[in-house]
Design an enzyme around this catalytic site. Structure first.
Site, PDB file in Angstrom:
ATOM      1  N   ARG A  75       0.577   7.125  -8.232  1.00 58.89           N
ATOM      2  CA  ARG A  75      -0.373   6.067  -7.851  1.00 58.89           C
ATOM      3  C   ARG A  75      -1.637   6.068  -8.696  1.00 58.89           C
ATOM      4  NH1 ARG A  75       0.927   4.512  -2.554  1.00 58.89           N
ATOM      5  NH2 ARG A  75      -1.183   4.049  -1.853  1.00 58.89           N
ATOM      6  N   LYS A 104      -5.506  19.992  -5.713  1.00 64.09           N
ATOM      7  CA  LYS A 104      -4.356  19.068  -5.664  1.00 64.09           C
ATOM      8  C   LYS A 104      -4.446  18.085  -6.829  1.00 64.09           C
ATOM      9  CE  LYS A 104      -2.236  15.555  -2.660  1.00 64.09           C
ATOM     10  NZ  LYS A 104      -2.585  14.261  -3.260  1.00 64.09           N
ATOM     11  N   GLN A 146      -8.006  17.557   3.397  1.00 63.12           N
ATOM     12  CA  GLN A 146      -8.099  17.160   1.988  1.00 63.12           C
ATOM     13  C   GLN A 146      -9.469  16.548   1.733  1.00 63.12           C
ATOM     14  OE1 GLN A 146      -7.704  13.438   1.173  1.00 63.12           O
ATOM     15  NE2 GLN A 146      -8.541  13.975  -0.837  1.00 63.12           N
ATOM     16  N   ARG A 195      -3.620  -0.753  -8.950  1.00 62.06           N
ATOM     17  CA  ARG A 195      -2.312  -0.832  -8.288  1.00 62.06           C
ATOM     18  C   ARG A 195      -1.991  -2.302  -8.064  1.00 62.06           C
ATOM     19  NH1 ARG A 195      -4.035   3.866  -4.046  1.00 62.06           N
ATOM     20  NH2 ARG A 195      -4.350   5.486  -5.617  1.00 62.06           N
ATOM     21  N   SER A 234      -6.274  13.418   5.294  1.00 65.84           N
ATOM     22  CA  SER A 234      -7.114  12.953   4.190  1.00 65.84           C
ATOM     23  C   SER A 234      -8.577  12.840   4.613  1.00 65.84           C
ATOM     24  CB  SER A 234      -6.591  11.583   3.752  1.00 65.84           C
ATOM     25  OG  SER A 234      -7.512  10.915   2.943  1.00 65.84           O
ATOM     26  N   HIS A 288       0.005  12.414  -7.686  1.00 72.30           N
ATOM     27  CA  HIS A 288      -0.449  11.492  -6.639  1.00 72.30           C
ATOM     28  C   HIS A 288       0.659  10.477  -6.298  1.00 72.30           C
ATOM     29  CE1 HIS A 288      -4.492  10.877  -4.742  1.00 72.30           C
ATOM     30  NE2 HIS A 288      -3.914   9.772  -4.306  1.00 72.30           N
ATOM     31  N   THR A 310      -8.742  17.244  -3.952  1.00 69.52           N
ATOM     32  CA  THR A 310      -7.954  16.335  -4.800  1.00 69.52           C
ATOM     33  C   THR A 310      -8.718  16.088  -6.096  1.00 69.52           C
ATOM     34  OG1 THR A 310      -6.879  15.315  -2.915  1.00 69.52           O
ATOM     35  CG2 THR A 310      -6.924  14.029  -4.938  1.00 69.52           C
ATOM     36  N   TYR A 342     -12.066  14.534  -0.899  1.00 66.88           N
ATOM     37  CA  TYR A 342     -12.463  13.848  -2.125  1.00 66.88           C
ATOM     38  C   TYR A 342     -13.884  14.302  -2.381  1.00 66.88           C
ATOM     39  CZ  TYR A 342      -8.493  10.613  -2.055  1.00 66.88           C
ATOM     40  OH  TYR A 342      -7.242  10.062  -2.097  1.00 66.88           O
ATOM     41  N   TYR A 347       0.838  -1.212   0.000  1.00 68.44           N
ATOM     42  CA  TYR A 347       0.000   0.000   0.000  1.00 68.44           C
ATOM     43  C   TYR A 347       0.871   1.259   0.000  1.00 68.44           C
ATOM     44  CZ  TYR A 347      -3.219   3.549   1.804  1.00 68.44           C
ATOM     45  OH  TYR A 347      -3.940   4.699   1.984  1.00 68.44           O
TER      46      TYR A 347
END
Ligand SMILES: Cc1cc2nc3c(=O)[nH]c(=O)nc-3n(C[C@H](O)[C@H](O)[C@H](O)COP(=O)(O)O)c2cc1C
Length: 424
Positions: free
Chosen positions: A297, A270, A151, A188, A130, A294, A179, A153, A48
């Protein structure tokens, strides 16, 4: 020479460990700390932390781009006093540094954001938490009096987002980061191979079994409360649904209208990589942008952020604060970004390695390493303040090729013809 004469010359005692933390002894660079972190973490957490998207081109590019930059220091300059302080989003800070927002940091250390917040208190730098923080907004705010950023989302359930913004404001957070590069969840593969499926913090049984090989992490993990996302809702099925639906790709600039109704402080986008997007952010009245991919990622095959920085900084001038993250591991990386137009650099994995290796002391140690390396780079470049880091200090390394085969005299000539960087 007799043994009794040699003994006093030998330093038999271990060198003192910073903060008394045995783990951090002999960790002189971020990579040294990263090695400790990799030993302490089980496979799932390691994957991770370190994964990139798909083939990890962007992840590699973020580091490789720094190897293509060189400094042209100014001499002689009296650098007996080097001032690393600056102003970011209207707040004076002792270093041009901040910490990037990270989801689920309790995967690395049981205290998560609380340990990081205590570490930034002594460093005096901003810390962004976050939407997917694993400690509550209020608990984090109690740990530090340095600038805290929240931050967002801005996807999925807008009601949840509005409540989080209200709480961040009430707790004294000073900026919102939106973001914008996570419209869709990326692939990932390291995480998939390790069997973890984030953002839901479900560690597979193999990670817990492997925990036997990482006893310090495993002990703290099983003796701490289950990882949850207290700023999204209570640890129930509804919150898990909100999280799994978080990346629905519905954010547009028009969302700024309702965000502005809730938040009158600075707002930052961001994930900006295009100059015109930074101009749009300024046109919409934003206070800053973070040039970010990011940390490699999300979308693969993106440019390194340091390569697109000069064009973005030129496009917006001082209309807003241009910050940058992705790939920063050295003070020289930070000095280069400041010279190429960034007001501040955010640090992602470089603080997580410290968190994973030794909690609060580890994060402090990483900030100290970067601060010391930055101070040294500034001094050696002949820059007495952040403002004196300018583009004339940087040039691109000549590309490998025919020049490599040319006589040394010709190589020097062809490289000096390139001059300082104006754009990547
Ligand atoms: C483990 C991990 C989790 C992250 N979680 C978030 C997140 O929740 N929100 C966000 O905006 N960025 C997130 N990021 C991206 C970071 O904020 C930052 O952009 C990136 O780490 C910078 O690259 P670096 O790690 O090479 O410094 C995450 C990065 C990592 C490594």
């Amino acid at each position: 020479m007799r043994v009794s004469e040699i003994l006093p010359l030998l330093r038999l005692a271990r060198p003192p460990a910073p903060y008394g933390a045995k783990t951090l002894a002999r960790c002189y660079s971020i990579e040294d700390v990263a090695r400790k972190a990799r030993i302490r973490l089980p496979l799932g957490s390691r994957a991770y932390l370190e994964t990139g998207g798909e083939g990890e081109y962007t992840l590699r590019r973020n580091r490789a781009a720094f190897d293509e930059l060189e400094f042209l220091p100014k001499h002689p300059v009296d650098v007996s006093h080097v001032d690393t302080s600056t102003t970011v989003l209207g707040q004076h800070v002792p270093l041009p540094l901040g910490l990037s927002p990270i989801g689920s940091p309790r995967m690395f250390h049981h205290e998560g954001e609380l340990a990081v917040a205590r570490a930034v208190r002594s460093a005096g730098i901003p810390y962004a938490i976050s939407t997917l923080a694993t400690q509550s907004i209020e608990d984090v705010a109690r740990q530090t009096d340095t600038p805290l950023w929240f931050q967002l989302y801005v996807w999925g359930d807008r009601g949840v987002i509005k409540e989080a913004v209200r709480r961040a404001k009430a707790a004294g957070f000073s900026a919102l980061l939106l973001t914008i590069d996570t419209t869709v969840r990326s692939k990932r593969e390291r995480e998939k191979h390790a069997g973890i499926e984030l953002p839901t913090p479900n560690l597979p049984i193999t990670t817990l079994l492997e925990g036997a090989l990482h006893p310090s992490w495993a002990w703290q993990f099983i003796t701490s409360p289950t990882i949850s996302f207290p700023n999204v809702g209570p640890p129930d099925q509804r919150s898990l649904r909100v999280i799994s639906e978080m990346f629905d790709g519905t954010f547009t600039w028009s969302d700024l209208e309702w965000i502005r109704e809730l938040w009158d402080g600075p707002i930052v986008a961001k994930g900006v990589l295009r100059p015109e997007e930074a101009i749009q952010a300024a046109d919409h009245g934003l206070d800053g942008v973070i040039v970010s991919n990011h940390g490699g990622r999300q979308l693969d095959h993106l440019p390194a952020t340091i390569d697109v920085l000069p064009e973005i900084a030129d496009a917006v001038g001082d209309r807003l604060d241009v910050m940058i993250d992705s790939g920063f591991r050295r003070g020289t990386d930070i000095a280069a970004a400041l010279a190429l137009g960034a007001r501040a650099v955010l640090i992602g994995r470089a603080h997580l390695y410290g968190l994973a290796a030794a909690g609060e002391a580890g994060v402090r140690h990483c900030i100290d390493i970067l601060a010391e390396e930055l101070r040294m780079a500034m001094g050696l470049c002949g820059a007495r303040s952040v403002a004196e880091l300018d583009r004339s200090l940087i040039r691109h390394r000549p590309p490998p090729g025919p020049t490599d085969a040319a006589p040394a005299r010709d190589r020097v000539q062809s490289s000096s013809q390139r001059g300082p960087v104006s754009s990547p």
